[in-house]
Design a protein around this motif. Structure first.
Motif, PDB file in Angstrom:
ATOM      1  N   ALA A  85       0.817  -1.286   0.039  1.00  0.00           N
ATOM      2  CA  ALA A  85       0.167  -0.064  -0.045  1.00  0.00           C
ATOM      3  C   ALA A  85       1.000   1.181   0.029  1.00  0.00           C
ATOM      4  O   ALA A  85       2.047   1.335   0.614  1.00  0.00           O
ATOM      5  CB  ALA A  85      -0.821  -0.020   1.095  1.00  0.00           C
ATOM      6  N   ILE A  86       0.653   2.219  -0.666  1.00  0.00           N
ATOM      7  CA  ILE A  86       1.301   3.545  -0.737  1.00  0.00           C
ATOM      8  C   ILE A  86       0.430   4.601  -0.273  1.00  0.00           C
ATOM      9  O   ILE A  86      -0.775   4.889  -0.552  1.00  0.00           O
ATOM     10  CB  ILE A  86       1.695   3.750  -2.388  1.00  0.00           C
ATOM     11  CG1 ILE A  86       2.342   2.612  -2.983  1.00  0.00           C
ATOM     12  CG2 ILE A  86       2.677   4.761  -2.394  1.00  0.00           C
ATOM     13  CD1 ILE A  86       3.654   2.130  -2.266  1.00  0.00           C
ATOM     14  N   GLY A  87       0.980   5.691   0.337  1.00  0.00           N
ATOM     15  CA  GLY A  87       0.568   6.693   0.858  1.00  0.00           C
ATOM     16  C   GLY A  87       1.541   8.102   0.313  1.00  0.00           C
ATOM     17  O   GLY A  87       2.739   7.738   0.483  1.00  0.00           O
ATOM     18  N   TRP A  88       0.958   9.002   0.047  1.00  0.00           N
ATOM     19  CA  TRP A  88       1.388  10.372  -0.106  1.00  0.00           C
ATOM     20  C   TRP A  88       0.805  11.318   1.197  1.00  0.00           C
ATOM     21  O   TRP A  88      -0.245  11.341   1.340  1.00  0.00           O
ATOM     22  CB  TRP A  88       1.381  11.143  -1.421  1.00  0.00           C
ATOM     23  CG  TRP A  88       1.860  10.525  -2.674  1.00  0.00           C
ATOM     24  CD1 TRP A  88       1.474   9.623  -3.353  1.00  0.00           C
ATOM     25  CD2 TRP A  88       2.999  10.939  -2.927  1.00  0.00           C
ATOM     26  NE1 TRP A  88       2.360   9.391  -4.432  1.00  0.00           N
ATOM     27  CE2 TRP A  88       3.501  10.077  -4.107  1.00  0.00           C
ATOM     28  CE3 TRP A  88       4.086  11.665  -2.428  1.00  0.00           C
ATOM     29  CZ2 TRP A  88       4.680  10.162  -4.894  1.00  0.00           C
ATOM     30  CZ3 TRP A  88       5.292  11.639  -3.080  1.00  0.00           C
ATOM     31  CH2 TRP A  88       5.461  10.840  -4.341  1.00  0.00           C
ATOM     32  N   PHE A  89       2.032  11.905   1.846  1.00  0.00           N
ATOM     33  CA  PHE A  89       1.657  12.777   2.867  1.00  0.00           C
ATOM     34  C   PHE A  89       2.405  13.898   2.602  1.00  0.00           C
ATOM     35  O   PHE A  89       3.408  14.011   1.771  1.00  0.00           O
ATOM     36  CB  PHE A  89       1.966  12.213   4.206  1.00  0.00           C
ATOM     37  CG  PHE A  89       1.276  10.839   4.473  1.00  0.00           C
ATOM     38  CD1 PHE A  89       1.987   9.528   3.976  1.00  0.00           C
ATOM     39  CD2 PHE A  89       0.163  10.740   5.400  1.00  0.00           C
ATOM     40  CE1 PHE A  89       1.269   8.329   4.226  1.00  0.00           C
ATOM     41  CE2 PHE A  89      -0.456   9.567   5.424  1.00  0.00           C
ATOM     42  CZ  PHE A  89      -0.171   8.488   4.833  1.00  0.00           C
ATOM     43  N   ARG A  90       2.097  14.944   3.485  1.00  0.00           N
ATOM     44  CA  ARG A  90       2.743  16.099   3.087  1.00  0.00           C
ATOM     45  C   ARG A  90       2.897  17.128   4.637  1.00  0.00           C
ATOM     46  O   ARG A  90       1.784  16.924   5.645  1.00  0.00           O
ATOM     47  CB  ARG A  90       2.073  17.196   2.062  1.00  0.00           C
ATOM     48  CG  ARG A  90       0.702  17.781   2.586  1.00  0.00           C
ATOM     49  CD  ARG A  90       0.112  18.374   1.388  1.00  0.00           C
ATOM     50  NE  ARG A  90      -1.239  18.958   1.609  1.00  0.00           N
ATOM     51  CZ  ARG A  90      -1.970  19.734   0.664  1.00  0.00           C
ATOM     52  NH1 ARG A  90      -1.700  19.818  -0.539  1.00  0.00           N
ATOM     53  NH2 ARG A  90      -3.057  20.226   0.996  1.00  0.00           N
ATOM     54  N   GLN A  91       3.728  17.794   4.508  1.00  0.00           N
ATOM     55  CA  GLN A  91       3.903  18.687   5.868  1.00  0.00           C
ATOM     56  C   GLN A  91       4.404  19.864   5.439  1.00  0.00           C
ATOM     57  O   GLN A  91       5.651  20.224   4.780  1.00  0.00           O
ATOM     58  CB  GLN A  91       4.935  18.093   6.768  1.00  0.00           C
ATOM     59  CG  GLN A  91       5.081  18.783   8.147  1.00  0.00           C
ATOM     60  CD  GLN A  91       5.706  17.905   9.171  1.00  0.00           C
ATOM     61  OE1 GLN A  91       6.203  17.090   8.846  1.00  0.00           O
ATOM     62  NE2 GLN A  91       5.542  18.273  10.353  1.00  0.00           N
ATOM     63  N   ALA A  92       3.455  21.032   5.788  1.00  0.00           N
ATOM     64  CA  ALA A  92       3.946  22.329   5.520  1.00  0.00           C
ATOM     65  C   ALA A  92       4.534  22.990   6.803  1.00  0.00           C
ATOM     66  O   ALA A  92       4.447  22.660   7.877  1.00  0.00           O
ATOM     67  CB  ALA A  92       2.483  23.272   5.079  1.00  0.00           C
ATOM     68  N   PRO A  93       5.297  24.106   6.572  1.00  0.00           N
ATOM     69  CA  PRO A  93       6.126  24.882   7.484  1.00  0.00           C
ATOM     70  C   PRO A  93       5.003  24.808   8.826  1.00  0.00           C
ATOM     71  O   PRO A  93       4.193  25.771   8.495  1.00  0.00           O
ATOM     72  CB  PRO A  93       6.637  25.881   6.835  1.00  0.00           C
ATOM     73  CG  PRO A  93       6.898  25.638   5.685  1.00  0.00           C
ATOM     74  CD  PRO A  93       5.640  24.631   5.158  1.00  0.00           C
TER      75      PRO A  93
END
Length: 123
Positions: A32-40
């Motif tokens: 399974a693949i996930g894309w996550f993000r984190q902004a400043p």
């Protein structure tokens, strides 16, 4: 075993980018693949996830209709096509993989993480 995310960069509002998540040492087809993000200054958030067989896909409400996740098993790569980008999409984007869940939006359930690629949306 290594996971790498590529494709980030500077793009103007309304523009598009394609992120790639490439695996070495293991076959992404079984994960399974996930894309996550984190902004400043913000917490990490889920963006999009795809199940092992690719039959189930999740998109965060904030990206629905603008982002598309897809698999290319021949290239051992998962893509995140991003369009109609806006400044709120600015963040470091990470891909993650795990073979013990069929589909998960919980980052804590992913065992392998790429190094992140920075996406900056600005004029």
């Amino acid at each position: 075993v290594q996971l790498q995310a590529f494709g980030g960069g500077l793009v103007q509002p309304g523009g598009s980018l394609r992120l790639s998540c490439v695996a070495s040492g293991f076959t992404l087809h079984y994960y399974a693949i996930g894309w996550f993000r984190q902004a400043p200054g913000k917490e990490r958030e889920r963006v999009s996830c795809v199940s092992i067989n690719g039959d189930r896909i999740y998109y965060a409400d904030s990206v629905k209709g603008r982002f598309t996740i897809s698999r290319d098993n021949a290239k051992n790569t998962v893509y995140l096509e991003m369009s109609s980008l806006n400044p709120e999409d600015t963040a470091v984007y990470y891909c993650a993989a795990d073979q013990h869940v069929y589909l998960s939006t919980n980052p804590q359930q992913y065992a392998y993480w790429g190094q992140g690629t920075l996406v900056t949306v600005s004029s």
